[in-house]
Design an enzyme around this catalytic site. Structure first.
Site, PDB file in Angstrom:
ATOM      1  N   HIS A  42      46.009  40.181  47.393  1.00  0.00           N
ATOM      2  CA  HIS A  42      44.723  39.860  48.005  1.00  0.00           C
ATOM      3  C   HIS A  42      44.519  40.818  49.182  1.00  0.00           C
ATOM      4  CE1 HIS A  42      44.529  36.113  45.765  1.00  0.00           C
ATOM      5  NE2 HIS A  42      45.698  35.735  46.233  1.00  0.00           N
ATOM      6  N   ARG A  74      56.989  28.921  46.773  1.00  0.00           N
ATOM      7  CA  ARG A  74      55.697  29.614  46.853  1.00  0.00           C
ATOM      8  C   ARG A  74      55.887  30.926  47.608  1.00  0.00           C
ATOM      9  NH1 ARG A  74      50.765  27.919  45.333  1.00  0.00           N
ATOM     10  NH2 ARG A  74      49.061  29.139  46.214  1.00  0.00           N
ATOM     11  N   CYS A 103      45.786  37.724  41.171  1.00  0.00           N
ATOM     12  CA  CYS A 103      46.521  36.466  41.275  1.00  0.00           C
ATOM     13  C   CYS A 103      46.143  35.469  40.170  1.00  0.00           C
ATOM     14  CB  CYS A 103      46.355  35.886  42.676  1.00  0.00           C
ATOM     15  SG  CYS A 103      47.721  34.806  43.120  1.00  0.00           S
TER      16      CYS A 103
HETATM   17  N1  GLN Z   1      47.272  28.957  41.425  1.00  0.00           N
HETATM   18  C1  GLN Z   1      48.057  30.144  41.217  1.00  0.00           C
HETATM   19  C2  GLN Z   1      49.447  30.060  41.820  1.00  0.00           C
HETATM   20  O1  GLN Z   1      49.659  29.381  42.788  1.00  0.00           O
HETATM   21  C3  GLN Z   1      47.313  31.350  41.758  1.00  0.00           C
HETATM   22  C4  GLN Z   1      47.166  31.356  43.255  1.00  0.00           C
HETATM   23  C5  GLN Z   1      46.271  32.480  43.742  1.00  0.00           C
HETATM   24  O2  GLN Z   1      45.388  32.915  43.047  1.00  0.00           O
HETATM   25  N2  GLN Z   1      46.460  32.922  44.973  1.00  0.00           N
HETATM   26  O3  GLN Z   1      50.357  30.726  41.312  1.00  0.00           O
END
Ligand code: GLN
Length: 222
Positions: free
Chosen positions: A179, A116, A83
């Protein structure tokens, strides 16, 4: 074997630190002694690691980590980047709405997504040879340059975004949005990284609890 867990104080938001523990455990099952070395963002990253791990983070921590890593060359290393860690290996990414320069290890750009992406994700990975499951939580959408191999094709979830794929693979550098920690949910992926690090194939070790958990997660894909 030296497993280098990079900036867990910054890249530890999503529990990706467990990937290092899975690698060390499975190395042990193969009779390979392994140490996990934690590198803080104030430390110099050692050049003699066998596997380097980068995890997910919120935007501000992601920028701090990226800037601290500038100058370290990941190109010829075995790397798993998840990520935020994946995004910083690209040419650019956004944090707090501002475009940032990445480390340029993978030819790709990350831009803000339409919304998101949060939820379960599963991908079919020819690279690993199995279906990989995980959990994603990111605002960025990643566009791979032509010729860059993704880690897999999305079955459910978003992965890199609207392109229908997740992650990227360049040499022994593996990036993904999964993850989980992803290596706890997908032991085959851990074994592939170990094989990259030692330079030859390993026999499949018996680890019934890990296998049962992986299969249960795969059977739960909707
Ligand atoms: N900050 C980054 C995003 O929101 C990565 C988020 C994450 O590592 N889960 O895209």
């Amino acid at each position: 074997m030296k497993i280098v867990r990079i900036h867990n104080e910054l890249l530890g938001t999503y529990g990706d630190r467990g990937n290092a523990d899975v690698l060390a455990y499975r190395a042990g099952l193969n009779g390979i002694s392994a140490d996990v070395v934690d590198i803080s963002y104030r430390d110099v990253v050692p050049g003699d690691g066998d596997i380097y791990l980068l995890g997910g983070a919120e935007d501000a921590a992601q920028v701090l980590s990226c800037e601290a890593l500038r100058g370290f060359d990941f190109k010829d290393c075995v790397v798993l980047a998840v990520c935020a860690g994946f995004q910083i290996l690209g040419n650019s990414y956004f944090a707090g709405g501002v475009k940032q320069n990445g480390l340029g290890v993978i030819d790709m750009e990350t831009v803000p997504g339409a919304s998101r992406f949060v939820g379960d994700i599963a991908i079919e990975s020819d690279v690993v040879g199995v279906t990989l499951t995980g959990f994603e939580n990111h605002g960025g959408e990643t566009n791979l340059a032509g010729g860059i191999t993704p880690l897999g094709g999305v079955i459910t979830g978003m992965g890199n975004g609207t392109s229908g794929v997740d992650g990227a693979v360049v040499g022994n550098v593996f990036g993904t949005y999964l993850h989980g920690p992803v290596l706890a949910r997908n032991p085959e992926f851990a074994d592939l990284l170990l094989e990259c690090a030692i330079g030859h194939a390993l026999p499949r070790v018996s680890d019934p609890i890990a296998d049962e958990y992986a299969q249960w997660r795969r059977a739960s894909i909707k």
